[in-house]
Scaffold this active site. Structure first.
Site, short mmCIF file in Angstrom:
data_model
loop_
_atom_site.label_atom_id
_atom_site.label_comp_id
_atom_site.label_asym_id
_atom_site.label_seq_id
_atom_site.Cartn_x
_atom_site.Cartn_y
_atom_site.Cartn_z
CG HIS A 226 -1.99 1.04 1.21
ND1 HIS A 226 -2.23 1.88 0.14
CD2 HIS A 226 -2.87 1.41 2.17
CE1 HIS A 226 -3.22 2.70 0.43
NE2 HIS A 226 -3.62 2.44 1.66
CG HIS A 266 -2.93 3.30 -8.99
ND1 HIS A 266 -4.30 3.20 -8.79
CD2 HIS A 266 -2.44 4.00 -7.93
CE1 HIS A 266 -4.61 3.81 -7.66
NE2 HIS A 266 -3.51 4.28 -7.11
CG ASP A 321 3.84 5.65 -4.30
OD1 ASP A 321 3.80 6.46 -3.36
OD2 ASP A 321 3.00 4.74 -4.44
#
Length: 384
Positions: A226, A266, A321
């Site tokens: 996560h 994702h 990220d």
């Protein structure tokens, strides 16, 4: 009742939300009707918090009052700071330390025993948690460096993001640094019913207090699947740099060996994450202002290579990220603090989601499909 098994609750609708909308096909993220690009450029994190918690962007007077109330709650009890210091000295992971300290904060909250249906008191607790988490994180980082904590600035003129950087370094941040951290917090504030938000909402559906919900969210976010990809990306970039390797050659070898490139792909987005676009732009600004464009060159080279390889066409594109770690690195923030900063931002979204769900509450109770034995014969202990 359907017996269809949907692993990971993929596509299951459990409630309605007015907080955020994620359009994975179009690469669009919206908070209460406002696209993330507009909020990132035009609004502060405090304005976004107000929007999520109250439903509308604040007026100037409302924002002033909100900022004053938030800043007034930044200080943390000495007993909590002593525990944070002990955890740092013991080598505890920052996310685990944050989980423990957040739970401990409830002992000093005057509203913790309030009626769980009292929204105003729940919001007051949420405001205290949100204000104090940066203080806890900064104190933890300074403690493991052998430094005394910096007391928070209770003046609302220093933003939530700016105060965090101030407590982390001991010096007020420059305008670019403060704006960049503020933008990063806005981008991570809310993102639908992801694993950590779902965890917080499940806990909230039992009418548990808001501290329990946030602690649960932190626990879920700490999982490697996560919240940790931004650290994975930076570890990749440092590995490339330490080997003095060409980024594209390194990425090619990694894929040929069966490895994945962190920061790509994702669960929802099938095109480039809009937050990644925004942070890429901010990374360009930071690289230009510092004269150090190494991480920018590495990330953009890898992204271009993977796009040429057809990954984006297959729905595997950069997520938030992929660029956030490079931005944090410009502040000298250690890699294992990236996910706690994510939590520092997402606290606002967790609180908003819990309060929204509790307004029309039904305890969440999915079920397993039982596949075990049904007619086992009990054998007495002496005969086993």
């Amino acid at each position: 009742m359907s017996d269809e098994l949907l692993r990971g609750l993929e596509g299951v609708l459990v409630a309605e939300s007015e907080l955020s909308h994620v359009d994975g096909q179009a690469g669009k993220l919206v908070y209460r009707g406002y696209d993330i690009e507009t909020l990132a450029e035009e609004a502060t994190y405090e304005e976004v918090l107000y929007l999520l918690w109250h439903g509308d962007l604040p007026t100037r007077a409302e924002l002033s009052s909100f900022r004053e109330a938030l800043a007034a709650e930044r200080a943390v009890d000495d007993a909590v700071l002593e525990t944070v210091t002990a955890l740092a000295e013991a080598g505890e992971h920052p996310m685990a330390a944050l989980r423990t300290a957040t739970s401990m904060l409830s002992a000093y909250d005057p509203d913790v025993d309030a009626d769980p249906e009292d929204r105003e008191r729940a919001l007051a607790m949420g405001r205290r948690i949100t204000a104090k988490v940066p203080t806890v994180l900064a104190a933890f980082e300074r403690a493991r460096r052998g430094e005394e904590p910096v007391e928070p600035d209770l003046d609302p003129e220093l933003s939530h993001a700016g105060n965090f950087l101030y407590m982390l370094t001991g010096a007020e941040p420059d305008e670019v640094s403060e704006e960049t951290m503020d933008m990063a917090l806005t981008l991570h504030a809310e993102h639908g019913l992801n694993a950590s938000t779902f965890t917080a909402v499940v806990i909230g559906s039992t009418m548990a207090d808001i501290y329990s919900c946030v602690v649960g969210g932190i626990g879920a976010l700490s999982g490697a699947l996560h919240g940790g990809a931004n650290q994975d990306v930076m570890e990749m970039l440092h590995e490339i740099d330490d080997a003095d390797a060409d980024p594209v050659e390194w990425a090619t070898a990694r894929r040929e060996a069966g490895g994945r490139i962190p920061g790509f792909g994702h669960r929802v987005y099938k095109v480039k994450d809009p937050r990644a676009n925004i942070l890429e732009g901010k990374l360009r600004d930071l690289s230009a202002s510092t004269g150090d464009d190494k991480w920018l060159r590495y990330t953009t080279s890898i992204e271009a290579y993977l796009e040429d390889e057809g990954l984006v066409e297959k729905g595997i594109a950069p997520n938030v990220d992929f660029y956030s770690g490079s931005v944090y690195d410009h502040f000298g923030i250690p890699m294992d603090l990236y996910t706690p900063i994510f939590a520092m931002s997402r606290v606002g979204g967790w609180i908003a989601n819990v309060l929204q769900y509790q307004a029309d509450n039904r305890i969440l109770r999915p079920r397993y499909r039982y596949v075990g034995e049904t007619d086992a014969t009990f054998v007495p202990l002496d005969e086993r």
